[in-house]
Design an enzyme around this catalytic site. Structure first.
Site, short mmCIF file in Angstrom:
data_model
loop_
_atom_site.label_atom_id
_atom_site.label_comp_id
_atom_site.label_asym_id
_atom_site.label_seq_id
_atom_site.Cartn_x
_atom_site.Cartn_y
_atom_site.Cartn_z
N TYR A 146 0.83 -1.20 0.00
CA TYR A 146 0.00 0.00 0.00
C TYR A 146 0.87 1.25 0.00
CZ TYR A 146 -3.80 3.21 0.79
OH TYR A 146 -4.69 4.23 0.64
N PHE A 182 -7.19 21.39 -24.49
CA PHE A 182 -7.45 19.96 -24.58
C PHE A 182 -8.68 19.69 -23.72
CE2 PHE A 182 -7.20 15.51 -23.38
CZ PHE A 182 -7.21 14.94 -24.64
N THR A 183 -9.50 18.73 -24.13
CA THR A 183 -10.82 18.51 -23.50
C THR A 183 -10.75 18.43 -21.97
OG1 THR A 183 -10.52 16.15 -23.91
CG2 THR A 183 -11.79 17.39 -25.53
N ASP A 219 1.91 20.24 -20.47
CA ASP A 219 1.23 18.97 -20.69
C ASP A 219 2.24 18.11 -21.46
OD1 ASP A 219 -0.20 16.79 -21.56
OD2 ASP A 219 -2.04 17.91 -21.91
N LYS A 233 0.22 7.55 -23.28
CA LYS A 233 0.63 7.96 -24.63
C LYS A 233 2.13 7.66 -24.80
CE LYS A 233 -3.50 9.86 -24.11
NZ LYS A 233 -3.80 11.23 -23.85
N ARG A 258 -12.97 14.94 -34.14
CA ARG A 258 -12.39 16.05 -33.40
C ARG A 258 -12.89 17.31 -34.07
NH1 ARG A 258 -12.01 14.83 -28.66
NH2 ARG A 258 -10.15 13.93 -27.75
N PHE A 291 -18.72 14.19 -26.54
CA PHE A 291 -18.30 13.33 -27.66
C PHE A 291 -18.19 11.87 -27.28
CE2 PHE A 291 -13.91 12.84 -26.26
CZ PHE A 291 -13.75 13.93 -25.42
#
Ligand SMILES: *Cc1c(COP(=O)(O)O)cnc(C)c1O
Length: 460
Positions: free
Chosen positions: A75, A127-128, A218, A261, A385, A452
């Site tokens: 943990y 970005f969303t 980001d 990513k 998009r 979306f």
């Protein structure tokens, strides 16, 4: 005959395969209608080549899988956390690491720590999830990307760059005390995987430093951005990707990261910062929303996969092949005269749905309709998009009408071969040749957030 050029192939070989189901045209016609013409609502089983996203869909290496077996599922204080911390320091260079379950967990935390109601957050295109967390914390996103980013035909090599005059004027208008940080993405997903240049970033740093404003990066596709800098920016050709990436981070104060990513993992993310006070606040919040600060919503084995994935992500051979495959697909489509966003981006090829389907006005969701048509043709799954992704204005309730109306063919890392790319290209061509038969859509179900993902449509 001697070949005129030397062929080039992926720097890996295939050890495990996953068979995929082949479907008929009739099966696909039914499947996409049942999915409300939203490719997010298709069952993956019904998909042949899945280019919905490059998020969490990459193939892990044998080294990463081996790392999963040495997951320390304690943990607190998992050994894999310390390995991840070491790797993040080595490749990104920030002092403090806060693990999160994925990128949006990091965005949530940094937004809560830094943004006060009424604040303004300038950024190189939204970005969303990033923008939504900024808004939920009471802030307002202001786009300061260069205008070329909104023009699919512009060949600017760094369409992720910040418009410096616009940034200065936003700072003048609102005052630096209203701007907790500049939100910079490398590469810019919504512009088509377009990079920011080192030169531009250095200038953004100069401007923000003058006003005491932070930069939060980001870093989701940082390795791909570093590759474009190496390929396109004067004087950068001899530098390794890892070194360029480190320099980008050094010009910022912290980063949010989706390990799904660049980092070649199926799940995971982190926030990393230099300021000990921000770290302290973030470490307090992570236990409320994600998990203890030494796992943040990830299993020990996932942290190991992320740590090893980062080490692979910044290898020059890997990134050249990764972006090379995207370029291969894009160049093929362009040779055939199919309208795509140029220059071709780092993680996918973006079809310009406005130019592809000029008979469909934006109100009938051309990109959504095009993604559905490509699926029906071949079982290739892409995503919208455009106006659907852009959602509604939070104040007026009206639909945001983005200049770009795109379909994204996103390539997972190390998953598909060149033959798969040929099948994709030929399917897009087949739809293009019969483009006037693609019908617009009407939205029949609209979720309140990030519509979306779950919206449903009917054909007009
Ligand atoms: C995917 C992504 C995110 C969000 O990360 P998740 O892991 O999906 O939560 C943030 N920024 C960019 C640029 C992304 O592509």
């Amino acid at each position: 005959m001697k070949p005129t050029r030397r062929s080039w192939a992926e720097p890996f070989k295939i050890k495990v395969v996953e068979p995929v189901k082949m479907t008929t045209h009739e099966q696909r016609r039914r499947a996409i209608a049942e999915a409300g013409y939203n490719t997010f609502l298709l069952r993956s089983e019904d998909v042949y080549i899945d280019l919905l996203t490059d998020s969490g869909t990459s193939a892990m290496s044998d080294r990463q899988w081996a790392g999963m077996m040495i997951g320390d599922e304690a943990y607190a204080g998992s050994r894999n956390f310390y390995h991840l911390e070491e790797v993040v320091k080595a490749y990104y260079g920030y002092r403090y690491l806060i693990p999160t379950h994925q990128g949006r967990g990091a965005e949530h935390i940094i937004s809560r720590v830094l943004i006060k109601p009424g604040d303004v957050i300038p950024g190189n295109m939204y970005f969303t999830t990033t923008r939504l967390h900024q808004e939920l914390a009471g802030g307002r996103f202001v786009d300061v990307i260069i205008p070329e980013a909104h023009d699919p035909a512009s060949l600017h090599p760094f369409k992720g760059n910040v418009d410096l005059d616009r940034l200065e004027s936003v700072i003048r208008e609102h005052g630096p005390q209203k701007i907790p940080y500049v939100s910079l993405a490398a590469t810019v997903n919504m512009a088509g995987g377009q990079p920011i240049s080192l030169e531009n970033l250095r200038k953004v740093r100069e401007i923000t430093a003058r006003h005491g404003i932070r930069i939060i990066l980001d870093a989701t596709r940082l390795a791909e951005n570093a590759y474009f800098i190496q390929q396109r920016e004067p004087g950068q050709q001899e530098r390794p990707i890892a070194e360029i990436a480190r320099e980008i981070c050094s010009l910022t104060d912290g980063c949010t990261m989706s390990a799904k990513k660049d980092a070649l993992a199926n799940i995971g993310g982190f926030l990393a910062v230099n300021d000990p006070e921000i770290y302290d606040e973030a470490r307090n919040l992570v236990v409320v929303f994600e998990g203890l600060h030494t796992y943040g919503g990830m299993a020990g084995r996932d942290m190991e996969a992320v740590a090893r994935g980062i080490e692979e992500a910044f290898q020059d051979d890997h990134i050249r092949a990764r972006v090379g495959q995207v370029l291969y697909l894009g160049e093929k489509l362009r040779e055939w005269g199919i309208p795509i966003v140029m220059p071709i981006g780092g993680h996918g090829v973006f079809l310009d749905a406005k130019a592809f389907l000029p008979h469909l006005p934006q109100e009938v969701y051309p990109a959504q309709a095009l993604a559905a048509a490509i699926y029906e043709d071949s079982g290739v799954r892409a995503m919208e998009r455009g106006i659907v992704s852009a959602g509604r204005n939070r104040e007026t309730g009206e639909e945001n009408k983005p200049k770009l109306e795109l379909v994204r063919l996103t390539i997972p890392r190390r998953v598909y071969t060149q033959a798969h790319m040929d099948v994709v290209a030929e399917s897009v061509l087949a739809v293009y040749e019969e483009r006037e038969r693609v019908r617009g859509l009407r939205m029949v179900y609209e979720p309140r957030y990030l519509r979306f993902f779950q919206a449903r449509f009917e054909q007009l």
